[in-house]
Write a protein that holds these residues in place. Structure first.
Motif: not given
Length: 340
Positions: A4-14, A72-80
Motif C-alpha cells: 500500500a506504500t507508494p514506491m515513488l512520491e512526487v511532492r510539490g515539485l517545481r 521526489v521520494l523513492f521508497e522514502g528517500t528524497d532523490v533531490l
C-alpha cells in the motif's frame, strides 16, 4: 515495504528554466504517486511539462534549468537530496529511463551489444563474457532478430524501431524497480508501436517493474495504464483511474483531449481541436491556467476561474480534478498558492 506504500512520491515539485524573458515554470507544483507494479500514464499537449517532469524525477535537468522546490521520494528517500554517488547508483539500478529519441541517446561509436553490456559489467558485477552473453539475451528478449549479429552492429546500422528496443534492453538490463518511458513510440509506425507497447507491458509484468509512461497519445494510455495524470501548463489537472477519467472526465481540458483524438472506425470530417494555446509560463497566473481556452468557463464561474487557482476536488475516492466545476464534489483539498 508494504504494497500500500507508494514506491515513488512526487511532492510539490517545481522546475524552472531561466530565459531572458524570465523563468519558465515548466513544472509548477506537481504531486504524484506510483505503487509497485503499477502503470501510470502522464498525458497532455506538447509543452505541458511531461518530459521535464520525467527528467526532474531523476535529476537530469541541465542548465539553464533547475529544480527549485519539492521532493521526489523513492521508497522514502528524497532523490533531490541524494549525494552524487548515491544518485549515480540509483540511476539504472533502481530507476531507469527510456528517452524520447533513441538514436540520439545511443553512442554512435559503440557497438549495440557493448552499450547494453557496459552497465552489466560496471554495475552488475559481470565479467566481460557474462555481460556480453546477457546483452545478446536481452536483445533477443526485446524482439531483435538475429541478436548475436545485431549486438555487433552500430546504431546507424539499425532501424528506429530496433533502436527503441535497444533502449528498452539497456533500461531493463539491471532490472530496475521503476521504469520511466518518455514517448517510447514516437515516430514509429502503428505495427511497431503495438509491438513496443506489448513488449513494455510484458517485461514489466515479468520483472514486477512499475512504469511511468509519458505520452501525448490518449489511446496508448487507455491500452497500457492503470492510472493517468493529465498535465496542463506544468501542473496535474486531473489524476485517477484510467476507467474513471477516460470514461467520464471531470476536467474540461481532459474532455478536450479526448475529443481531439481520432476514433478508429469513425468517419470524421475534421478533428475537434482545443482552441487557443498554452499560456506564457514566464508570467504569473492568478486564476486557472486553462480558463482562457475553457468552454465551461461561464458554467464554472468566469470571475472565479480568472482570479482563483482551483484546488484539487475529489469527484470520487482516489480521483482528483483541479476545476471549479467540481466545487460541489464531496471534498476539496486546501487551495494551493496561485500558479505564480
Amino acid at each position: 515495504m508494504s504494497e500500500a506504500t507508494p514506491m515513488l512520491e512526487v511532492r510539490g515539485l517545481r522546475t524552472q528554466f531561466g530565459t531572458g524573458a524570465g523563468a519558465v515554470r515548466a513544472v509548477n507544483g506537481v504531486d504524484l504517486a506510483i505503487n509497485p507494479g503499477e502503470v501510470l500514464g502522464i498525458v497532455g499537449e506538447s509543452g505541458c511539462g511531461k518530459t521535464v517532469l520525467a527528467l526532474s524525477i531523476l535529476r537530469l535537468i541541465d542548465a539553464p534549468g533547475r529544480i527549485v522546490a519539492g521532493q521526489v521520494l523513492f521508497e522514502g528517500t528524497d532523490v533531490l537530496a541524494m549525494r552524487p554517488r548515491a544518485l549515480t547508483a540509483l540511476r539504472g539500478r533502481d530507476i531507469a529511463m527510456i528517452f524520447q529519441q533513441p538514436k540520439a541517446s545511443l553512442d554512435p561509436l559503440m557497438r549495440i551489444g557493448s552499450q547494453i553490456a557496459e552497465p552489466l559489467r560496471l554495475r552488475g558485477g559481470r565479467s566481460r563474457a557474462e555481460a556480453w552473453r546477457e546483452a545478446v539475451e536481452l536483445l533477443g528478449a526485446v524482439g531483435i532478430p538475429n541478436p548475436e549479429e545485431k549486438a555487433r552492429a552500430y546504431p546507424h546500422e539499425i532501424s528506429g524501431g530496433q533502436a527503441q528496443r535497444v533502449m528498452i534492453a539497456i533500461a531493463l538490463a539491471l532490472r530496475p524497480r521503476l521504469l520511466i518511458a518518455d514517448e517510447p513510440t514516437t515516430a514509429l509506425d502503428v505495427t511497431v508501436q503495438a509491438q513496443i507497447l506489448e513488449l513494455l507491458r510484458e517485461r514489466c509484468r515479468v520483472l514486477g517493474t512499475a512504469l511511468v509512461l509519458v505520452t501525448h497519445d490518449i489511446g496508448v494510455v487507455a491500452q497500457m495504464a492503470d492510472r493517468v495524470a493529465v498535465m496542463y501548463a506544468g501542473r496535474v489537472v486531473e489524476n485517477g483511474k484510467v476507467a474513471d477519467i477516460l470514461g467520464q472526465p471531470a476536467h474540461p481540458y481532459t474532455r478536450g483531449l479526448l475529443r481531439s483524438a481520432p476514433v478508429m472506425g469513425a468517419v470524421q470530417a475534421r478533428l475537434r481541436e482545443i482552441p487557443g494555446g498554452i499560456p506564457d509560463l514566464t508570467r504569473p497566473l492568478s486564476g486557472c491556467a486553462f480558463a482562457p481556452r475553457c468552454e465551461a468557463r461561464q458554467q464554472a464561474g468566469a470571475a472565479r476561474c480568472d482570479s482563483q487557482a482551483p484546488p484539487s476536488f475529489l469527484p470520487r475516492a482516489g480521483w482528483q480534478a483541479r476545476c471549479w466545476l467540481q466545487a460541489g464534489a464531496p471534498q476539496a483539498q486546501p487551495a494551493p498558492e496561485a500558479w505564480a
